[in-house]
Design a protein around this motif. Structure first.
Motif, PDB file in Angstrom:
ATOM      1  N   ASP A   1       0.840  -1.198   0.000  1.00  0.00           N
ATOM      2  CA  ASP A   1       0.000   0.000   0.000  1.00  0.00           C
ATOM      3  C   ASP A   1       0.873   1.245   0.000  1.00  0.00           C
ATOM      4  O   ASP A   1       1.927   1.270   0.618  1.00  0.00           O
ATOM      5  CB  ASP A   1      -0.904   0.035   1.240  1.00  0.00           C
ATOM      6  N   GLY A   2       0.406   2.255  -0.680  1.00  0.00           N
ATOM      7  CA  GLY A   2       1.163   3.500  -0.702  1.00  0.00           C
ATOM      8  C   GLY A   2       0.249   4.689  -0.855  1.00  0.00           C
ATOM      9  O   GLY A   2      -0.885   4.573  -1.321  1.00  0.00           O
ATOM     10  N   ALA A   3       0.728   5.827  -0.467  1.00  0.00           N
ATOM     11  CA  ALA A   3      -0.031   7.066  -0.596  1.00  0.00           C
ATOM     12  C   ALA A   3       0.890   8.146  -1.127  1.00  0.00           C
ATOM     13  O   ALA A   3       2.111   8.079  -0.953  1.00  0.00           O
ATOM     14  CB  ALA A   3      -0.609   7.474   0.754  1.00  0.00           C
ATOM     15  N   LEU A   4       0.310   9.113  -1.782  1.00  0.00           N
ATOM     16  CA  LEU A   4       1.066  10.251  -2.288  1.00  0.00           C
ATOM     17  C   LEU A   4       0.230  11.498  -2.080  1.00  0.00           C
ATOM     18  O   LEU A   4      -0.964  11.523  -2.413  1.00  0.00           O
ATOM     19  CB  LEU A   4       1.373  10.092  -3.786  1.00  0.00           C
ATOM     20  N   GLY A   5       0.848  12.496  -1.518  1.00  0.00           N
ATOM     21  CA  GLY A   5       0.216  13.796  -1.368  1.00  0.00           C
ATOM     22  C   GLY A   5       1.062  14.823  -2.084  1.00  0.00           C
ATOM     23  O   GLY A   5       2.272  14.646  -2.240  1.00  0.00           O
ATOM     24  N   ALA A   6       0.442  15.880  -2.565  1.00  0.00           N
ATOM     25  CA  ALA A   6       1.193  16.948  -3.222  1.00  0.00           C
ATOM     26  C   ALA A   6       0.449  18.263  -3.060  1.00  0.00           C
ATOM     27  O   ALA A   6      -0.780  18.297  -3.007  1.00  0.00           O
ATOM     28  CB  ALA A   6       1.382  16.639  -4.705  1.00  0.00           C
ATOM     29  N   VAL A   7       1.220  19.317  -2.975  1.00  0.00           N
ATOM     30  CA  VAL A   7       0.708  20.685  -3.009  1.00  0.00           C
ATOM     31  C   VAL A   7       1.317  21.304  -4.247  1.00  0.00           C
ATOM     32  O   VAL A   7       2.492  21.061  -4.550  1.00  0.00           O
ATOM     33  CB  VAL A   7       1.130  21.477  -1.749  1.00  0.00           C
ATOM     34  N   TYR A   8       0.532  22.092  -4.986  1.00  0.00           N
ATOM     35  CA  TYR A   8       1.105  22.677  -6.195  1.00  0.00           C
ATOM     36  C   TYR A   8       0.564  24.078  -6.476  1.00  0.00           C
ATOM     37  O   TYR A   8      -0.625  24.326  -6.366  1.00  0.00           O
ATOM     38  CB  TYR A   8       0.849  21.779  -7.415  1.00  0.00           C
ATOM     39  N   PRO A   9       1.474  24.989  -6.835  1.00  0.00           N
ATOM     40  CA  PRO A   9       1.050  26.260  -7.412  1.00  0.00           C
ATOM     41  C   PRO A   9       0.856  26.023  -8.910  1.00  0.00           C
ATOM     42  O   PRO A   9       1.460  25.111  -9.483  1.00  0.00           O
ATOM     43  CB  PRO A   9       2.238  27.186  -7.148  1.00  0.00           C
ATOM     44  N   GLU A  10       0.004  26.809  -9.532  1.00  0.00           N
ATOM     45  CA  GLU A  10      -0.200  26.641 -10.971  1.00  0.00           C
ATOM     46  C   GLU A  10      -0.426  27.981 -11.648  1.00  0.00           C
ATOM     47  O   GLU A  10      -0.897  28.940 -11.042  1.00  0.00           O
ATOM     48  CB  GLU A  10      -1.364  25.697 -11.277  1.00  0.00           C
TER      49      GLU A  10
ATOM     50  N   TYR B   1       3.478  22.847 -10.469  1.00  0.00           N
ATOM     51  CA  TYR B   1       4.677  22.234  -9.899  1.00  0.00           C
ATOM     52  C   TYR B   1       4.281  21.454  -8.655  1.00  0.00           C
ATOM     53  O   TYR B   1       3.924  22.037  -7.631  1.00  0.00           O
ATOM     54  CB  TYR B   1       5.747  23.272  -9.563  1.00  0.00           C
ATOM     55  N   TYR B   2       4.328  20.121  -8.748  1.00  0.00           N
ATOM     56  CA  TYR B   2       3.917  19.241  -7.656  1.00  0.00           C
ATOM     57  C   TYR B   2       5.050  19.080  -6.645  1.00  0.00           C
ATOM     58  O   TYR B   2       6.111  18.550  -6.979  1.00  0.00           O
ATOM     59  CB  TYR B   2       3.539  17.862  -8.207  1.00  0.00           C
ATOM     60  N   VAL B   3       4.826  19.515  -5.424  1.00  0.00           N
ATOM     61  CA  VAL B   3       5.745  19.303  -4.309  1.00  0.00           C
ATOM     62  C   VAL B   3       5.141  18.141  -3.517  1.00  0.00           C
ATOM     63  O   VAL B   3       4.105  18.289  -2.881  1.00  0.00           O
ATOM     64  CB  VAL B   3       5.874  20.572  -3.431  1.00  0.00           C
ATOM     65  N   THR B   4       5.788  16.963  -3.597  1.00  0.00           N
ATOM     66  CA  THR B   4       5.172  15.738  -3.091  1.00  0.00           C
ATOM     67  C   THR B   4       5.628  15.354  -1.690  1.00  0.00           C
ATOM     68  O   THR B   4       6.662  15.815  -1.204  1.00  0.00           O
ATOM     69  CB  THR B   4       5.479  14.549  -4.024  1.00  0.00           C
ATOM     70  N   THR B   5       4.866  14.465  -1.088  1.00  0.00           N
ATOM     71  CA  THR B   5       5.203  13.939   0.235  1.00  0.00           C
ATOM     72  C   THR B   5       6.280  12.872   0.159  1.00  0.00           C
ATOM     73  O   THR B   5       6.776  12.433   1.194  1.00  0.00           O
ATOM     74  CB  THR B   5       3.949  13.320   0.891  1.00  0.00           C
ATOM     75  N   LYS B   6       6.684  12.469  -1.043  1.00  0.00           N
ATOM     76  CA  LYS B   6       7.719  11.444  -1.213  1.00  0.00           C
ATOM     77  C   LYS B   6       9.127  12.027  -1.147  1.00  0.00           C
ATOM     78  O   LYS B   6      10.097  11.289  -1.105  1.00  0.00           O
ATOM     79  CB  LYS B   6       7.548  10.713  -2.552  1.00  0.00           C
TER      80      LYS B   6
END
Length: 193
Positions: free
Chosen positions: A142-151, A170-175
């Motif tokens: 199992d895995g999860a990914l979160g991201a915050v992005y300006p556009e 631009y995706y700034v990810t939790t990875k």
């Protein structure tokens, strides 16, 4: 009645110059979006690291220049070596014009459940009495990914109901920073009233 409808509901003036001036102004004015809700579908991608995505969702104009959106989204990222299904939420500030540049901020949250090929690890992963048979897989991971992005992007109103959108995010990810990436996308939207 929104401000756009109120402004342009009167009959055209008899004077040709005034009529042409009003038509020209109305042709670039997109304040008709105020209070409108619509649906959209889009796709995006990039090459470094390889990533692709698609989404299907809805948008709403709280005012003629502020849009909120929500979608079901799919994102694959070659650096994470996985695909994620999730939700994309965002807000944009834009000009109330037919060609409408915008700036926005969004978040993506996705989840993945996948199996890993394990046909050469010396273990009977599927408990069937055979070790490393062709196509054997390990238990699901199992895995999860979160991201915050300006556009940044632009809407092109093809009609008062149909818009074409081009955007870069631009995706700034939790990875971690090695998984961050640009996404370039297009979408087609339909605005109801």
């Amino acid at each position: 009645m929104n401000r756009h409808a109120a402004k342009y509901s009167a009959l055209y003036p008899d004077d040709d110059a005034e009529k042409i001036a009003r038509m020209a102004k109305q042709a670039v004015d997109a304040r008709f979006v105020d209070g409108g809700t619509g649906l959209f579908a889009g796709a995006a991608g990039t090459t470094d690291p390889g990533a692709a995505g698609a989404e299907l969702g809805a948008f709403h104009y709280f005012r003629e220049d502020i849009e909120g959106r929500a979608s079901f989204a799919w994102l694959t990222n070659s650096a994470a070596d996985d695909s994620f299904l999730g939700v994309n939420l965002g807000a944009r500030v834009q000009t109330p014009s037919r060609v409408a540049p915008f700036a926005g901020l969004g978040v993506f949250g996705g989840y993945s459940e996948f199996s890993e090929v394990a046909d050469s690890d010396g273990i009977d992963n599927d408990d069937n009495g055979f070790i490393d048979e062709r196509g054997e897989e390990k238990e699901s991971v199992d895995g999860a990914l979160g991201a915050v992005y300006p556009e940044l992007g632009v809407h092109f109103w093809l009609t008062s109901h149909i818009r074409l959108t081009a955007a870069a995010s631009y995706y700034v990810t939790t990875k971690g920073r090695d998984y961050d990436h640009w996404m370039y996308g297009v979408s087609l939207g339909y605005l109801g009233r």
